[in-house]
Design a protein around this motif. Structure first.
Motif, short mmCIF file in Angstrom:
data_model
loop_
_atom_site.label_atom_id
_atom_site.label_comp_id
_atom_site.label_asym_id
_atom_site.label_seq_id
_atom_site.Cartn_x
_atom_site.Cartn_y
_atom_site.Cartn_z
N LEU A 13 10.08 16.59 -16.77
CA LEU A 13 10.09 15.13 -16.72
C LEU A 13 8.70 14.56 -16.95
O LEU A 13 8.51 13.62 -17.71
CB LEU A 13 10.59 14.68 -15.34
N ILE A 14 7.74 15.16 -16.28
CA ILE A 14 6.38 14.64 -16.42
C ILE A 14 5.87 14.88 -17.83
O ILE A 14 5.21 14.03 -18.42
CB ILE A 14 5.44 15.28 -15.38
N SER A 15 6.19 16.05 -18.37
CA SER A 15 5.67 16.31 -19.71
C SER A 15 6.31 15.38 -20.72
O SER A 15 5.67 14.93 -21.66
CB SER A 15 5.89 17.77 -20.11
N ARG A 16 7.60 15.05 -20.48
CA ARG A 16 8.22 14.10 -21.40
C ARG A 16 7.58 12.74 -21.23
O ARG A 16 7.40 11.99 -22.19
CB ARG A 16 9.73 14.00 -21.13
N GLY A 17 7.26 12.41 -19.99
CA GLY A 17 6.62 11.13 -19.74
C GLY A 17 5.29 11.03 -20.46
O GLY A 17 4.98 10.01 -21.08
N ILE A 18 4.52 12.11 -20.37
CA ILE A 18 3.22 12.11 -21.03
C ILE A 18 3.41 11.97 -22.53
O ILE A 18 2.66 11.27 -23.22
CB ILE A 18 2.44 13.40 -20.70
N LEU A 19 4.46 12.62 -23.02
CA LEU A 19 4.74 12.54 -24.46
C LEU A 19 4.99 11.10 -24.87
O LEU A 19 4.45 10.60 -25.87
CB LEU A 19 5.97 13.40 -24.76
N VAL A 20 5.82 10.42 -24.10
CA VAL A 20 6.13 9.02 -24.42
C VAL A 20 4.86 8.18 -24.36
O VAL A 20 4.59 7.35 -25.24
CB VAL A 20 7.19 8.46 -23.45
N PHE A 21 4.08 8.42 -23.31
CA PHE A 21 2.84 7.67 -23.14
C PHE A 21 1.96 7.83 -24.37
O PHE A 21 1.47 6.86 -24.94
CB PHE A 21 2.14 8.19 -21.88
N SER A 26 -0.24 6.13 -29.58
CA SER A 26 -0.52 6.38 -30.99
C SER A 26 0.14 5.33 -31.87
O SER A 26 -0.37 5.00 -32.94
CB SER A 26 -0.09 7.79 -31.42
N ALA A 27 1.26 4.77 -31.40
CA ALA A 27 1.87 3.67 -32.16
C ALA A 27 0.91 2.50 -32.23
O ALA A 27 0.71 1.89 -33.29
CB ALA A 27 3.18 3.25 -31.50
N PHE A 28 0.27 2.21 -31.11
CA PHE A 28 -0.72 1.14 -31.11
C PHE A 28 -1.86 1.46 -32.06
O PHE A 28 -2.33 0.61 -32.82
CB PHE A 28 -1.27 0.94 -29.68
N ALA A 29 -2.32 2.71 -31.99
CA ALA A 29 -3.45 3.10 -32.84
C ALA A 29 -3.07 2.98 -34.31
O ALA A 29 -3.85 2.50 -35.14
CB ALA A 29 -3.88 4.52 -32.50
N LEU A 30 -1.85 3.42 -34.63
CA LEU A 30 -1.38 3.33 -36.01
C LEU A 30 -1.32 1.88 -36.47
O LEU A 30 -1.72 1.54 -37.59
CB LEU A 30 0.00 3.96 -36.15
N PHE A 82 0.76 -1.53 -21.95
CA PHE A 82 -0.38 -2.27 -21.42
C PHE A 82 -1.67 -1.52 -21.70
O PHE A 82 -2.67 -2.11 -22.12
CB PHE A 82 -0.19 -2.49 -19.92
N VAL A 83 -1.64 -0.21 -21.47
CA VAL A 83 -2.83 0.59 -21.75
C VAL A 83 -3.16 0.53 -23.24
O VAL A 83 -4.32 0.40 -23.64
CB VAL A 83 -2.63 2.05 -21.29
N GLY A 84 -2.11 0.62 -24.05
CA GLY A 84 -2.31 0.52 -25.49
C GLY A 84 -2.98 -0.78 -25.87
O GLY A 84 -3.89 -0.83 -26.69
N ALA A 85 -2.51 -1.86 -25.23
CA ALA A 85 -3.10 -3.17 -25.54
C ALA A 85 -4.54 -3.23 -25.06
O ALA A 85 -5.40 -3.83 -25.71
CB ALA A 85 -2.27 -4.27 -24.89
N LEU A 86 -4.81 -2.61 -23.92
CA LEU A 86 -6.18 -2.61 -23.40
C LEU A 86 -7.12 -1.91 -24.36
O LEU A 86 -8.26 -2.33 -24.57
CB LEU A 86 -6.23 -1.88 -22.05
N LEU A 87 -6.64 -0.82 -24.91
CA LEU A 87 -7.49 -0.02 -25.79
C LEU A 87 -7.51 -0.53 -27.22
O LEU A 87 -8.26 -0.03 -28.05
CB LEU A 87 -7.00 1.44 -25.79
N PHE A 88 -6.65 -1.51 -27.48
CA PHE A 88 -6.50 -1.95 -28.87
C PHE A 88 -7.80 -2.37 -29.55
O PHE A 88 -8.02 -2.05 -30.71
CB PHE A 88 -5.47 -3.08 -28.94
N PRO A 89 -8.66 -3.11 -28.88
CA PRO A 89 -9.91 -3.49 -29.55
C PRO A 89 -10.68 -2.26 -30.05
O PRO A 89 -11.36 -2.32 -31.07
CB PRO A 89 -10.69 -4.23 -28.48
N PHE A 90 -10.56 -1.17 -29.29
CA PHE A 90 -11.24 0.04 -29.73
C PHE A 90 -10.53 0.63 -30.94
O PHE A 90 -11.16 1.09 -31.89
CB PHE A 90 -11.30 1.07 -28.60
N PHE A 91 -9.21 0.61 -30.89
CA PHE A 91 -8.46 1.10 -32.04
C PHE A 91 -8.81 0.30 -33.29
O PHE A 91 -8.78 0.79 -34.40
CB PHE A 91 -6.95 1.01 -31.79
N LEU A 92 -9.10 -0.99 -33.07
CA LEU A 92 -9.42 -1.85 -34.20
C LEU A 92 -10.87 -1.70 -34.63
O LEU A 92 -11.36 -2.48 -35.45
CB LEU A 92 -9.15 -3.32 -33.85
#
Lengths: 390, 303, 269
Positions: A13-21, A26-30, A82-92
């Motif tokens: 369960l946790i590993s699947r969770g990490i996978l989704v995370f 990576s969707a945000f990064a893409l 939310f984390v993705g959005a937080l990191l987004f400026p860096f992705f950009l």
């Protein structure tokens, strides 16, 4: 004799969770990469390829598995996003322009959340949401120009919108669907005309310039953020302010949706006479709801004015009202997340497709018509709404 | 006098809107854009046939004058065709959907028309002069100055309304239209083809919108791609005042709107800026206070 | 229970739609604890009368008063009528099909669960408390009327049968502990077994102390639940009395039942 499987040190369960995370991140990064790099016709080709890929049966299976998983793990998904959005400026890669675009897109999404309360929750077609947006923007601006802090001006702007929304709500009581749409149309146009004509207050067509920067704990929103190992572009300040505002708006709307108010919204949509016959003071409830949904325009307006630093009547026309409306419909009515996604997509797309330039509004009109004919329920329709007419 | 001419134009629009609402049952917010479409078609014909033709119609030869009129007629026809095209494209698929969707769709259609003109018509972005084919002379009757163009606009409007009234009251088509207006189901059971009536009314309403647009163009001698929105809202105000779906009410409403505009421009200092606000304000006031219009009956249901 | 002070008094109520007199000079009364049946052919104004009483339609004239209240119900809005203790069901079942059974019943006394908008934000504890109480009340009402449904309170109402939906409506109508219940054609579209069950439910409701006005076409059914019956035709009351009196009333026989009133002799009380 069955072989004992090697015990997995990490529960599945946790590993699947990490996978989704990681997948969501990576969707945000893409997405960020896409915004930065994809250009012109190559962009269009990539978009078409993506849509074609999504249409393939294989992709559809993968998608449904993913969606199913997300549906059962909403908290994980929300946190990841939310984390993705937080990191987004860096992705950009600290690109000031795109960070700015995303800030405005988030402001747009806040409006979509508010309009969703009007349209999605109680079924009122509001063609004048930009008028509320204008009231929010100009109210906040006038206060900050008079020396008040942004952090005071914004709640004041929201209160102003709440009051005006209450008035609109009172109008909605007497007028049914089509007629109310006309009322809001007139409202939006009146507000725009008033802005243009009351030049002593609003500087008319010239607009108000040099709107002050916002200060948080002494740090001005116009100066870059110094992280030590790198310096973030000044646009990042407002990016995080808008992100916080968007998160708060989404949580607020979701909260109300989850309690008796949300239940009554649904009951009112599907069974308005029944609800009235069992104690709900329908007119009063509608007024309260419209006022509530209008507050978001106040927040968005204040953020908008202070992010861009300049407002003029052109920013608050029927066009903007229609854009927000399209965002809500695209995202699926009543769906807060849908409103956010719809808002961001519909704002970012024209920016990205700049080469389309002047044809943008034409495509907008076409998109609206196609959407209404083929997918009036939007991208993420609510299954519980299949008994409703709209 | 100006007020009357304005009223005449609005009356034409309002009647079209009432037709759309009463018989077909949709609030068509693209009405002004259909009018604009007609105007630009007409303009295009003028450019093609006459290379401009900004000449007083009474001074030219008969054939040229006829060509001018043909250009106007082309505009009206263009509006009708455009209306039908969008009906087939956008409104027909939505005929069973709740009316709100039709309304939103009409907004989209309006966008499409407006932006298409803006982008595809040569120099569509800027205001275009419209041939001033009505002689600029005026006559004076007892202190009131009447320009020829007042006469033309008002005259055409009155003529159109009389024709429409005749059509509605006397002809078989008019009867079919009225029966659909009153009760769709009953009409269907009586053998009236609701679809045929709908299509015909769509074409008729669009044509009248085109006529209104052309009249507006002849009056102001200038057109631009975004003139539609204002026309739509004012037309709706007029139609709503008289009760949506009520033709004679539309007339009354148009008179009122025209006069409100003229009064506001005339009597308030820098009033012409506020005339639009006054009209929109009236729209909201009427919708809230008496949604069925001044002539209609107040609604008796409570919830 | 005083016979001269009825719980609900309906006096000279009139409503016309254009030239059509839907309801003309209706006079009725309902005593505490009794069940009054209202019968009549289609279009005789029965449902219109209910709509007038509950404030959905504005009456032209007349008075409707509840014992102990000063105001004329005909001037009240639907939610105000509800707050003085009158609930109802509808001829065409009116429920939110996209909500669960429980949610629909919870609508029945939403006052229990409502708080101010501000409270929702700042005091979530109170909101959940009220919600929980509301759920309990709703479940209790559901178990009283339709025990089978109470086992599946989270099913989507749109998926349920017509009979089940009628039961949900009944549950919704009693959740708020009304004094008076107006029931509109509860047995319509039901087979014999379901009709009997609904009749049983109504008798149970009356046993709870709720006074009932019930509209129905099925004579057998009305006779089994109502102690007194009023007959309406073309908006007027043409007869009132016990089942026996109605059955033999010549006006009733000719206008409503035709000449075939004989079959009524088979009906048992």
């Amino acid at each position: 004799m069955s072989v004992q499987p090697v015990s997995n040190p990490v529960p599945p369960l946790i590993s699947r969770g990490i996978l989704v995370f990681l997948a969501i991140l990576s969707a945000f990064a893409l997405f960020a990469l896409f915004l930065l790099k994809a250009e012109g016709w190559g962009l269009l080709a990539a978009a078409i390829a993506l849509i074609a890929l999504l249409a393939l049966p294989i992709a559809r299976n993968v998608m449904s598995v993913v969606i199913e998983f997300i549906r059962t793990r909403p908290i994980l998904t929300v946190i990841s996003c939310f984390v993705g959005a937080l990191l987004f400026p860096f992705f950009l890669a600290n690109d000031g322009y795109w960070i700015h675009v995303l800030s405005i897109a988030m402001i747009f999404s806040i409006m979509a959340i508010g309009l969703n309360v009007h349209l999605g929750e109680i079924g009122l077609v509001n063609l004048g949401y930009a008028g509320l947006f204008a009231i929010g923007a100009y109210t906040a601006t006038l206060f900050t120009q008079a020396g008040y802090s942004f952090w005071l001006a914004t709640p004041l702007a929201m209160t102003m919108c709440w009051l005006v929304g209450g008035l609109l709500g009172a109008c909605s009581v007497r007028t049914t669907g089509d007629y109310f749409a006309l009322v809001t149309l007139g409202f939006g146009l009146i507000v725009q005309q008033l802005i243009i004509n009351l030049t002593w207050l609003t500087q008319g067509n010239n607009g108000i310039t040099n709107i002050a920067a916002v200060t948080i704990f002494g740090h001005s929103s116009k100066s870059p953020i110094n992280l030590g190992f790198m310096q973030l572009a000044p646009q990042v300040n407002f990016y995080y302010i808008c992100l916080a505002a968007l998160t708060a708006s989404a949580l607020l709307a979701a909260r109300y949706q989850s309690v008796w108010i949300g239940r009554m919204w649904t009951a009112l949509r599907q069974d308005s006479i029944g609800v009235a016959s069992f104690g709900l003071n329908v007119p009063y409830f509608k007024v309260q709801t419209v006022a509530f949904g209008s507050m978001f325009a106040g927040l968005a307006g204040s953020l908008f004015a202070h992010e861009i630093g300049f407002i003029s009547p052109d920013d608050f026309s029927l066009l903007q009202s229609i854009e927000v409306l399209a965002a809500v419909i695209l995202g699926g009515m009543g769906n807060i997340v849908g409103a956010i996604i719809g808002g961001i997509l519909l704002f970012v797309a024209p920016e990205k497709l700049r080469f389309v330039g002047d044809y943008r509004l034409l495509i907008y009109g076409g998109l609206l018509v196609i959407l209404l004919i083929y997918r009036p329920r939007g991208l993420f329709p609510d299954p519980r709404r299949r008994y409703e007419k709209f | 006098m100006n007020a009357l001419a304005l009223s005449a134009i609005y009356a034409l629009i309002a009647i079209g809107i009432s037709l759309f609402f009463g018989v077909i049952g949709i609030v068509n917010l693209a009405h002004g854009e259909i009018a604009t479409l007609g105007v630009f078609v007409s303009l295009a014909v003028f450019q093609l046939l006459l290379g401009g033709g900004a000449v007083d119609i009474t001074t030219v030869s008969f054939s040229v004058a006829a060509a001018n009129l043909a250009a106007l007629a082309a505009g009206i026809a263009g509006a009708a065709v455009g209306g039908l095209f969008f009906y087939r494209l956008a409104f027909y698929p939505l005929r069973d959907a709740p009316p709100i969707i039709g309304l939103l769709c009409s907004v989209g259609v309006g966008f499409i028309i407006r932006e298409s003109i803006l982008n595809f018509y040569p120099d569509g972005r800027n205001p275009q002069p419209f041939p001033a084919i009505i002689p600029p002379d005026l006559i004076q009757i007892g202190g009131v100055i009447i320009q020829y163009k007042h006469i033309v606009v008002i005259g055409v409007a009155v003529l159109t309304m009389l024709l429409l009234a005749y059509c509605v009251e006397r002809t078989k088509f008019g009867r079919a239209m009225r029966s659909v207006l009153n009760d769709r189901e009953v009409a269907r059971s009586l053998g009236v083809s609701v679809i045929a009536v709908t299509v015909a009314v769509f074409a008729l309403g669009s044509a009248v919108a085109g006529l209104a647009g052309v009249m507006n163009a002849l009056y102001y001698n200038i057109v631009q791609s975004d003139m539609g929105t204002l026309l739509t809202v004012k037309g709706f105000t007029a139609a709503v005042i008289g009760g949506l779906g009520n033709f004679y009410g539309a007339l009354l409403g148009a008179l009122l709107v025209g006069f409100i505009e003229a009064l506001t421009s005339g009597f308030l200092p820098s009033g012409s800026a506020y005339k639009d606000i006054a009209v929109f304000g009236v729209l909201i006031a009427i919708l809230v206070v008496r949604p069925n219009g001044l002539i209609g009956r107040p609604i008796s249901e409570r919830v | 229970m005083k016979a001269d002070s009825p719980l609900l008094q309906i006096t000279d109520v009139n409503k016309a739609f254009g030239g059509l007199h839907a309801v003309s000079n209706i006079n009725l009364h309902l005593n505490q604890g009794e069940t009054l049946g209202i019968i009549g052919p289609n279009g005789s104004g029965k449902t219109t009368l209910f709509n007038l009483i509950t404030g959905l339609i504005r009456a032209d004239s007349g008075e409707v008063r509840v014992a102990g209240e000063d105001t004329n119900l005909l001037h009240m809005r639907p939610w105000e009528v509800f707050s003085i203790g009158i609930s109802r069901t509808f001829q065409n079942v009116r429920l939110a099909l996209g909500q669960t059974v429980l949610e629909n019943v919870m609508v029945g006394d939403y006052r229990e669960s409502r708080t101010s908008w501000w409270t929702v934000l700042v005091r979530p504890g109170i909101v959940s408390l009220r919600d929980a109480k509301m759920k309990d009340k709703a479940m209790e009402a559901l178990r009283f009327v339709a025990p089978a449904l109470a086992n599946t309170p989270h099913r989507m109402t749109g998926e349920l049968s017509y009979a089940d939906r009628r039961r949900i409506e009944l549950a919704r109508a009693i959740v708020g502990s009304p004094r008076i219940m107006l029931i509109d054609e509860p047995a319509a579209g039901m087979n014999a077994r379901e009709t009997d069950e609904i009749g049983e439910d109504i008798r149970k409701i009356r046993a709870r102390g709720i006074s009932i006005l019930v509209i129905e076409h099925k004579m057998k059914f009305v006779a089994s639940v109502a102690s007194r019956i009023a007959v309406l035709n073309f908006g007027r009351k043409i007869a009132e009395g016990s089942y026996e009196e109605i059955r033999t009333n010549p006006d009733v026989l000719t206008s409503y039942l035709g000449r075939k009133g004989d079959h009524l002799a088979e009906v048992k009380h």
